[in-house]
Design an enzyme around this catalytic site. Structure first.
Site, PDB file in Angstrom:
ATOM      1  N   ASP A 167      -4.499 -17.326   2.543  1.00  0.00           N
ATOM      2  CA  ASP A 167      -5.399 -17.934   1.768  1.00  0.00           C
ATOM      3  C   ASP A 167      -6.392 -18.967   2.516  1.00  0.00           C
ATOM      4  OD1 ASP A 167      -2.890 -19.069   1.911  1.00  0.00           O
ATOM      5  OD2 ASP A 167      -2.812 -19.983   0.032  1.00  0.00           O
TER       6      ASP A 167
ATOM      7  N   TYR B 252       0.802  -1.280   0.034  1.00  0.00           N
ATOM      8  CA  TYR B 252      -0.130  -0.030   0.121  1.00  0.00           C
ATOM      9  C   TYR B 252       0.956   1.296   0.008  1.00  0.00           C
ATOM     10  CZ  TYR B 252      -5.186  -0.554   0.191  1.00  0.00           C
ATOM     11  OH  TYR B 252      -6.322  -0.818  -0.015  1.00  0.00           O
TER      12      TYR B 252
END
Ligand code: NAI
Length: 349
Positions: A219, A139
């Site tokens: 995940d 980010y």
């Protein structure tokens, strides 16, 4: 004597008055922010709003996306309520949300995930807290073209920021009676960056022996959230995983219209919903104000106006429990203003 009492009352009134920076934002932002302000004001809480524009609107008017007076106002007031801001995709100016969080070092993004009564959703009993690191990771937006056709995006993870966010998560868990903190990462692949994040997490965990600390690869965490979300309590994540997992969690409790948040740092706090500016429904007066209203409730607790916060929370729960007034995202036909009116009626009842 009378004079002294008057003086004391005046001083008390002064103490009760709050100056808060208000950023209506883009798209549905001004629609849901104005309804939220109406609801907050209906509790009688004394707030002077200082309204500022940032982002695309500010760029057009002032030639910069984050004008200095906005930052100064937040620094002075230490609290802001902010609507969503549009960020151009694949081109144009960099994210103003990210810029604001960086400028004020609002390092902790807290996003409670809790279903509201009588809202059809996958997990009506769900109650977990996302703590997202807000200042670094991919980010940071550090990207460049190496050669035409090849770009590099740099992921920054530091010991300082990872330790700080882990501490925040554990302290939050301790002070809110939570039992467990789970770090979410991909340290099997990003052994150095996510490895450092995880190492800092377990170092901090040693100072909180009464809390359970564990970790999950991102995940698997996503799959577990969809299948068995009740195993999570407080989750701490790097910036990008936190962003993605927040929207996933919003989906578990009825959608983005219901997910609030806050950005907290030493210099102040900015309260905002998880969702964006929703250009697909902007200007129609049909957006659900719940997420930004719940962010407003978090804000009221933060400034010590818990009585007003509880009043709104009770009214909100009543309106959802009765189920007559629902915005379109939840299958109803109510406009944003109808929804706000229903809450105000309950508050005033
Ligand atoms: P979005 O969150 O704006 O919308 C996703 C979907 O959820 C849309 O179908 C929208 O109609 C619906 N939705 C969102 N909020 C709603 C509400 N309150 N009531 C009813 N339905 C609602 O995400 P999207 O479309 O990916 O992003 C739009 C813009 O918002 C982009 O420019 C993005 O960068 C920005 N954004 C800004 C954020 C912020 O200011 N904190 C956060 C996320 C996105």
């Amino acid at each position: 004597m009378k004079k002294a009492i008057k003086k004391e009352q005046k001083a008390k009134d002064k103490l009760m008055k709050h100056n808060i920076t208000l950023i209506p934002g883009d798209g549905i932002g001004p629609e849901i922010i104005s309804e939220t302000v109406r609801i907050i004001e209906s509790t009688g809480v004394d707030i002077e709003w200082e309204t500022f524009i940032i982002g695309a609107q500010a760029l057009e008017k002032f030639g910069t996306t984050i004008p200095e007076p906005t930052i100064e106002s937040i620094r002075k007031n230490r609290v802001a309520l902010k609507g969503p801001l549009t960020t151009p995709v694949g081109k144009g100016f960099t994210s103003v949300n990210v810029g604001l969080r960086k400028a004020l070092d609002l390092y902790a993004n807290i996003r409670p995930v809790r279903a509201l009564p009588n809202v059809p959703c996958r997990y009506p009993e769900l109650d977990l807290i996302i703590v997202r690191e807000n200042t670094e990771d991919l980010y940071a937006g550090l990207e460049h073209v190496v050669v035409p056709g090849v770009v590099e995006s740099i992921k920054i993870i530091t010991e300082k920021a990872s330790t700080r966010i882990a501490k925040y998560a554990f302290e939050y868990a301790r002070s809110h009676g939570r039992k467990k903190v789970t770090a979410i990462h991909k340290a099997n692949i990003m052994k150095l960056s996510d490895g450092l994040f995880l190492e800092c997490f377990y170092n901090v965990a040693k100072d909180f022996p009464e809390l359970e600390a564990d970790d999950k690869i991102v995940d698997n965490a996503c799959m577990q959230l969809v299948m068995r979300p009740e195993q999570f309590d407080v989750m701490v994540l790097e910036n990008l995983y936190g962003d993605i997992v927040s929207d996933l969690c919003a989906g578990l409790i009825g959608g983005l219209g219901l997910a609030p948040g806050s950005n907290i740092g030493e210099q102040g706090a900015v309260f905002e919903a998880v969702h964006g500016s929703a250009p697909d429904i902007a200007g129609q007066g049909i957006a659900n104000p719940t997420a930004i209203l719940m962010s407003g409730i978090m804000m009221l607790h933060h400034i010590g106006e818990s009585e007003a916060a509880i009043k709104i929370e009770n009214a909100l729960n009543e309106v959802y429990t009765e189920g007559n007034i629902r915005t379109k995202d939840l299958g109803g036909t109510a406009k944003s203003a109808d929804f706000a009116n229903a809450i105000i009626d309950k508050i005033k009842a």
